[in-house]
Design a protein around this motif. Sequence first.
Motif, short mmCIF file in Angstrom:
data_model
loop_
_atom_site.label_atom_id
_atom_site.label_comp_id
_atom_site.label_asym_id
_atom_site.label_seq_id
_atom_site.Cartn_x
_atom_site.Cartn_y
_atom_site.Cartn_z
N UNK A 114 -4.14 14.19 4.84
CA UNK A 114 -2.62 14.19 5.76
C UNK A 114 -2.71 12.31 6.05
N UNK A 115 -2.87 11.91 5.54
CA UNK A 115 -2.45 10.21 5.79
C UNK A 115 -1.05 10.23 5.00
N UNK A 116 -1.37 10.69 3.81
CA UNK A 116 -0.87 10.40 2.41
C UNK A 116 1.48 11.48 2.93
N UNK A 117 0.71 12.19 4.14
CA UNK A 117 2.27 12.86 4.69
C UNK A 117 2.74 14.49 4.22
N UNK A 118 1.00 14.94 3.29
CA UNK A 118 1.34 15.83 2.89
C UNK A 118 0.80 17.08 4.29
N UNK B 95 -9.60 16.36 3.45
CA UNK B 95 -8.36 17.34 3.85
C UNK B 95 -7.18 15.56 4.58
N UNK B 96 -8.43 15.91 6.04
CA UNK B 96 -7.93 14.21 6.93
C UNK B 96 -7.47 13.38 6.12
N UNK B 97 -8.05 12.94 5.04
CA UNK B 97 -7.41 11.41 4.98
C UNK B 97 -5.72 12.10 4.12
N UNK C 56 -13.15 15.49 5.36
CA UNK C 56 -13.45 14.50 4.92
C UNK C 56 -11.97 14.01 4.37
N UNK D 152 -0.52 20.64 6.29
CA UNK D 152 -1.18 20.86 6.14
C UNK D 152 -1.70 22.07 5.31
N UNK E 253 1.14 -1.34 -0.42
CA UNK E 253 -0.08 0.29 0.00
C UNK E 253 0.53 1.95 0.03
N UNK E 254 2.04 1.10 0.79
CA UNK E 254 2.72 2.27 0.49
C UNK E 254 3.53 2.70 -0.33
N UNK F 76 -0.63 3.06 -2.90
CA UNK F 76 -1.90 4.11 -3.30
C UNK F 76 -1.48 5.72 -3.59
N UNK F 77 0.18 5.80 -3.83
CA UNK F 77 0.90 6.90 -4.18
C UNK F 77 0.17 7.47 -5.49
#
Lengths: 284, 311
Positions: free
Chosen positions: B101-105, B97-99, B95, B107, B70-71, B74-75
């Motif tokens: 953040x899980x990509x490492x972007x 925005x929060x997800x 919805x 804020x 997945x790492x 899903x990029x």
Amino acid sequence: MNLLRWQQVLGVIRLEIRKTFFAKRGFWIYLLALAPVGLFLLHTIIEIQLRHMGRTRDASIGQMSFIYAGIFQFFYLRLAIFFGCLGIFMNLFRGEMLDKSLHFYLLTPMRREVLLVGKYLAGLIAASVIFSISTALQLAAVLAQFDSATISHFLYQSHGLSQIASYLGVTILACLGYGSVFLAAGMLFRNPIIPAAVVLVWEAANPVLPSILKKISVIYYLKSLCPVSIPVDPGMPSLLALLVSNAEPVAGYLAVTGLLLLSALILVASMKRVRRLEINYTTE
Amino acid sequence: MSDRIIFDNVSKFYGDVLGVNRVNLSIPPGITSLVGPNGSGKTTLMNLMTGLIRPTRGSIQILGMTIDDPENLFRVVGYSSQFDSFPKGLSGYEFIYSYLLLYGFDRAQADEFAWRAIDRVGLREAAQRKVGGYSKGMRQRIRLAQAIAHNPRVLILDEPLNGLDPLVRAETIALFRSFAGEGCHVILSSHVLHEVDIISDQVILMSAGYVVAEGNIQSVRNEIQDQPMQILIRCKQPSELAARFFEEDDVVEVRLHHDRAGLLVKTTNPTRFYRSMNHLARTGVGLESVAPVDDDVNSVYEYLIGEEGSR
Ligand SMILES: Nc1ncnc2c1ncn2[C@@H]1O[C@H](COP(=O)(O)OP(=O)(O)OP(=O)(O)O)[C@@H](O)[C@H]1O
Ligand SMILES: [Mg+2]
């Protein structure tokens, strides 16, 4: 773990924490946590009333500490925290399967183990905050019936402070232990009643288990860590006496290590499981 | 690195139930449509591509990556699934925005990407409202926005045109085209061939868990051109609208729906018909929805698949 994975853990906690604290389904957890506070408060108010009316019964602080120890072990650890953790941790995965929203996590560039750790920590934060606040309020309610001289003597001369610290520590360790158990259960079972019953019976049967099986239990370690052990008196019903007895106490540091190890093992097993998890919302 | 999505002899069984069987595919960039009736295995294929379910047999590669990674996967992959459900209590913006953040972007980036995606699906006005209060079409669009927000090169969209009104549908199709134009994979599903044929570079026809035909749309389209298709139109004044349809050459039959709140239209050229519906929508005749009638779609399928199979 690299920096990105920590960021992801934080991101998951951020999304989960609000759900765990403010879940409508989880409202009863607050009632469960506050019930003993109410009980002790009521007791204290009655004590004070009686004293005003001149009928002094003067329960000593020593007596009260036994009563508290009993309620803490029987009601609070075995039922309130037990079911509270069941409600919080079982819902981490199971709740999102019911809501059909788990796949959004599985579609991000994040290892599933990271998701599991994030969810577990979010649950742990919520459970620890809710139940240690309750523990603190309970102790405050118990102490409120005594005058300030008695209280300060108890706190500073008869290990009161360290007892309070122990109770708070045991509360958090209980969340940690039961949390890992119910997180795992939430991935294996859809119906919470089955794991609840199995674990409840297993924990209650702990005193009669062979010594090696005893160690696969959360309550076994918690019992050894409770600061005040409950005196077994001969008049007690034998079943109750059995539950109370702590035939094989472990040293504090071993109990903490044992519990951490047990939880870590359960989490590692859950990680294996979460990697093979399939999204299948339809089957009930 | 491969630019293909490859299914190598993939089968998926749900217990005893067949999901898909012995699928071999090599999908190049461009718009690819998975077409088949209900239960033919479209969603199963998409869930397999994204690792939400695992193949019982066979293996899958996405641009050279496995679905167990997945790492990296899903990029480049974005998936708008058929599940019409959302995490509780979030607004459309939160919805996405929060997800992100899980990509490492960070804020600022996540905020920028979220708004860009929201703008691309035209939901800026509603973005701060809770998703729970969205209409079906808006939910469809916010899911699309979520799938494209991180700039994927492979877009997988399960029935993305479902529930969209003709105008939004046209805009959404334009969006798919622009992705495909940039060299991306756009894989979408539909149970209506007419809905996707003109926009697809290739189609994959599915039936009962098998891939029954695959390839260039041109040949497939010719076959079904003269097969009339039944379309249900929901609108405020059905009888007024009916008069207009009689003027069209390709319309062979117009009937009032038995509940008197819609029209059943049979047309031999659905493509042209849909286009004229788009014009109608702009003139404000109070169109509520335009959708093919399911039974009819299935009969087209039987026809279609029968033809393909007999060759
Ligand atoms: N979770 C599941 N458990 C059991 N069977 C399933 C499951 N999901 C799908 N199936 C079965 O697999 C087959 C293919 O289903 P799938 O959802 O992939 O079809 P589809 O083409 O997406 O249909 P639709 O147009 O209705 O979305 C069907 O027979 C379905 O009943
Ligand atoms: Mg489907």
